[in-house]
Scaffold this active site. Sequence first.
Site, PDB file in Angstrom:
ATOM      1  N   GLY A 178     -32.135   0.311  46.055  1.00 12.42           N
ATOM      2  CA  GLY A 178     -31.891  -0.921  47.103  1.00 12.42           C
ATOM      3  C   GLY A 178     -33.051  -1.662  47.471  1.00 12.42           C
ATOM      4  N   PRO A 198     -33.951   2.285  41.520  1.00 14.57           N
ATOM      5  CA  PRO A 198     -33.979   1.108  41.269  1.00 14.57           C
ATOM      6  C   PRO A 198     -33.251   0.236  40.618  1.00 14.57           C
ATOM      7  CG  PRO A 198     -36.204   1.631  40.862  1.00 14.57           C
ATOM      8  CD  PRO A 198     -35.279   3.129  40.303  1.00 14.57           C
ATOM      9  N   GLY A 199     -32.548  -1.168  40.368  1.00 17.89           N
ATOM     10  CA  GLY A 199     -32.053  -1.964  40.097  1.00 17.89           C
ATOM     11  C   GLY A 199     -33.262  -3.245  39.822  1.00 17.89           C
ATOM     12  N   ARG A 200     -31.767  -4.078  40.665  1.00 14.89           N
ATOM     13  CA  ARG A 200     -33.025  -5.739  41.109  1.00 14.89           C
ATOM     14  C   ARG A 200     -34.777  -5.260  41.597  1.00 14.89           C
ATOM     15  NH1 ARG A 200     -29.111  -9.128  44.475  1.00 14.89           N
ATOM     16  NH2 ARG A 200     -29.116  -7.465  45.275  1.00 14.89           N
ATOM     17  N   ARG A 233     -23.746 -14.759  41.592  1.00  7.97           N
ATOM     18  CA  ARG A 233     -23.816 -14.487  42.684  1.00  7.97           C
ATOM     19  C   ARG A 233     -23.865 -15.469  43.873  1.00  7.97           C
ATOM     20  NH1 ARG A 233     -28.655 -12.943  43.510  1.00  7.97           N
ATOM     21  NH2 ARG A 233     -28.002 -11.087  45.061  1.00  7.97           N
ATOM     22  N   TYR A 242     -21.421 -14.144  47.134  1.00  6.20           N
ATOM     23  CA  TYR A 242     -22.242 -14.032  47.860  1.00  6.20           C
ATOM     24  C   TYR A 242     -23.187 -14.877  48.858  1.00  6.20           C
ATOM     25  CZ  TYR A 242     -22.351  -9.249  44.864  1.00  6.20           C
ATOM     26  OH  TYR A 242     -22.064  -8.472  43.686  1.00  6.20           O
ATOM     27  N   CYS A 267     -13.632 -25.105  36.880  1.00  8.21           N
ATOM     28  CA  CYS A 267     -12.696 -25.697  38.133  1.00  8.21           C
ATOM     29  C   CYS A 267     -12.452 -24.722  39.272  1.00  8.21           C
ATOM     30  CB  CYS A 267     -11.396 -26.322  36.546  1.00  8.21           C
ATOM     31  SG  CYS A 267     -11.139 -26.900  35.530  1.00  8.21           S
ATOM     32  N   GLU A 268     -12.983 -25.391  40.102  1.00  6.67           N
ATOM     33  CA  GLU A 268     -13.628 -24.575  40.782  1.00  6.67           C
ATOM     34  C   GLU A 268     -14.169 -24.683  41.911  1.00  6.67           C
ATOM     35  OE1 GLU A 268     -12.524 -20.329  41.771  1.00  6.67           O
ATOM     36  OE2 GLU A 268     -11.868 -20.012  40.392  1.00  6.67           O
ATOM     37  N   TYR A 272     -27.979  -8.205  37.898  1.00  9.23           N
ATOM     38  CA  TYR A 272     -26.870  -8.720  38.274  1.00  9.23           C
ATOM     39  C   TYR A 272     -26.438 -10.138  38.545  1.00  9.23           C
ATOM     40  CZ  TYR A 272     -27.792  -5.091  40.742  1.00  9.23           C
ATOM     41  OH  TYR A 272     -27.911  -3.290  42.021  1.00  9.23           O
TER      42      TYR A 272
HETATM   43  N1  LLP Z   1     -27.324   2.811  43.215  1.00 10.11           N
HETATM   44  C1  LLP Z   1     -26.795   3.046  43.486  1.00 10.11           C
HETATM   45  C2  LLP Z   1     -25.407   4.344  43.887  1.00 10.11           C
HETATM   46  C3  LLP Z   1     -26.336   1.714  43.256  1.00 10.11           C
HETATM   47  O1  LLP Z   1     -24.964   1.405  43.669  1.00 10.11           O
HETATM   48  C4  LLP Z   1     -26.879   0.191  42.812  1.00 10.11           C
HETATM   49  C5  LLP Z   1     -26.384  -0.763  43.308  1.00 10.11           C
HETATM   50  C6  LLP Z   1     -28.047   0.962  42.863  1.00 10.11           C
HETATM   51  C7  LLP Z   1     -28.527   2.259  43.187  1.00 10.11           C
HETATM   52  C8  LLP Z   1     -29.448  -0.272  42.199  1.00 10.11           C
HETATM   53  O2  LLP Z   1     -29.042  -0.749  44.123  1.00 10.11           O
HETATM   54  P1  LLP Z   1     -30.404  -2.234  43.737  1.00 10.11           P
HETATM   55  O3  LLP Z   1     -32.107  -1.665  43.217  1.00 10.11           O
HETATM   56  O4  LLP Z   1     -30.386  -3.071  42.173  1.00 10.11           O
HETATM   57  O5  LLP Z   1     -30.674  -2.804  44.666  1.00 10.11           O
HETATM   58  N2  LLP Z   1     -24.359  -7.232  42.737  1.00 10.11           N
HETATM   59  C9  LLP Z   1     -24.970  -7.721  43.584  1.00 10.11           C
HETATM   60  C10 LLP Z   1     -25.850  -5.884  43.931  1.00 10.11           C
HETATM   61  C11 LLP Z   1     -24.427  -5.221  44.166  1.00 10.11           C
HETATM   62  C12 LLP Z   1     -25.918  -3.508  44.116  1.00 10.11           C
HETATM   63  C13 LLP Z   1     -24.517  -2.292  43.495  1.00 10.11           C
HETATM   64  N3  LLP Z   1     -25.415  -1.218  43.127  1.00 10.11           N
HETATM   65  C14 LLP Z   1     -25.509  -8.611  43.812  1.00 10.11           C
HETATM   66  O6  LLP Z   1     -25.908  -9.776  43.436  1.00 10.11           O
HETATM   67  O7  LLP Z   1     -26.495  -8.464  45.159  1.00 10.11           O
END
Ligand code: LLP
Length: 422
Positions: free
Chosen positions: A239, A276-278, A314, A318, A346-347, A375
Site C-alpha cells: 500500500g 508491496p507491489g506498486r 488507470r 481512477y 471508441c469511448e 497495474y
Molecule cells: N496486498 C493486498 C492484500 C492487496 O490487496 C494489494 C493491492 C497489495 C498487497 C499491494 O498493494 P500495493 O503495494 O501495490 O499498493 N489497480 C489499482 C491498485 C489495486 C490494488 C489492489 N490491492 C491501481 O492501479 O491503482
Amino acid sequence: MHHFTYTNGVLHAEEVPLPRIASEVGTPFYCYSHATMARHYVVFRDAFGKLDVSVCFAMKANSNLAVVRTLGQLGAGADVVSGGELQIALKAGIPASKIVFSGVGKTDAEIRLALACNVGQMNVESEDELVRISAAAAQLGKKVRIALRVNPDVAAGTHDKISTGRKDDKFGIDWTLAPGLYRKARELPGLVPSSIAVHIGSQITNLVPFEAAFSRVRELALLLRAEGIPIDHLDLGGGLGVPYDHSAEPPPTPADYAAMVKRTLGELNCKFTFEPGRLIVGNAGVMVARVIATKAGASRSFLILDAAMNDLIRPAMYGARHEILPVKERPMAATVRPVDVVGPVCESADRFAQDYRLPHLEPNDLVAFMTAGAYGAVMSSSYNARPLIPEVLVKGSSYAVVRRRPTFEQMMALEQLPPWLV
Ligand code: LLP
C-alpha cells in the site's frame, strides 16, 4: 529514483534508447528496468534493519514471469491472489514457503492447489473460507499457517476504488469479530492460526492510517496471546504510495514507513511479512506509444496515440495521472497549446490526460507514460480487438521481449463457431 533518463536528448531505459525498442518491437509496448526494480526491492527490504522481515511481492501489480523471476532471484517471496498467480510464482522459481495466498474469494480448487504446493501462509477473508481451508487441509493431511485478514475500519485516505480497510469494504474480517474466529480456528483441524494480516489500501501517501491500522493489529495480537493463541507472525500488506505527480507532496519513504512499523509493532518480536507491489515496480516501468495524428477541435487540441485505455486503464478507471514525456527531448515553446492525450478506442473515457502541456509533437513521434510498471500491463485487455501489447525487460545495455504481442491468429485461437453457423 528510476533508470529512465535522457541521454543525448533521447529517453533511455538504462542504456537502451527507447526508439530502438520501438522500431524493433513496434508500438505500443511496456518497458521495465531491471536496475530500478532491484533497487526498490533492496531499499524496502533493508529499511527494516534487524526486524525479521520477508518481502512478498504483490504479483497483482505485475505478474510477468520475468519480472517475478527477477525479484525472486533477489530473495523476494510472492503475495498471490489466484491460482494463476500462484502457478506463475512457482514457475518463476519462488519457493512455495515464501508464497502467501491472499484474496477475498478463493475457490475450493485454488485452496487445494495452494495446500498441495505447501504455500507458506494463507490469508483468510471469511469464516466460510476458514472452514473450507480447514476441511481441505484435513483431507490432504496437511497443516497450513493461516492469518485472518482483519478489517481494522480505517480510511486509508486514498482513491475510493483502492481503499480496502473501511468496515463497509468487502475485504477482511471485522477486527472486533476476529478474536472469536481465532478461537474457532484453534479448534479446527489443519490450521496453524499464528499470524494476523492487514491491508488497508493502495497508493497511500500518509503514514497516519497505516499506524492506526497497525495499532489495532497490535491490540489484537496482545489479546490473542493472552488467550494462549501464539501469534508470532504479522503480515502488514502493501500500500505504500509512489510519486506519480511531481507537483504533489512526495509519499513517505520506506525508511519512514519502517520506523513507524518498529515504533508500533517492533516490541512484539514477531516475524513480519510485507506485500508491496506498486512500490517495487511502479516507476520501474513505462509505456511507450506513438503519435498517430494530431487534431485541432473547436476549442481543444488532441494528440491521438496508438495506445489506448485498454493498454493502460488507470487514467480512465481512477482518474490517475501518469506523467507523459516526449521520447525525443524537445524544448517547450511558450506558445504551445495544452493538448488532450487520447487513444483510438471508441469511448470518451479513452483519454490519458486533459489539457496536458507537451512540446509540439507530430505523427510518428514517441511518448512515454511514466510510472506504468504497476497495474499497467496486468490490467490491460483486448477491447476493440486490440492485441495485448508486448512487455520488454531491460538490463544494462540488453533488452528482451518478455511477453510477445499476439498475432491475430493467436488472438482468435480460443473462439470458434457453433455448428449451426459454420
Ligand atoms: N496486498 C493486498 C492484500 C492487496 O490487496 C494489494 C493491492 C497489495 C498487497 C499491494 O498493494 P500495493 O503495494 O501495490 O499498493 N489497480 C489499482 C491498485 C489495486 C490494488 C489492489 N490491492 C491501481 O492501479 O491503482
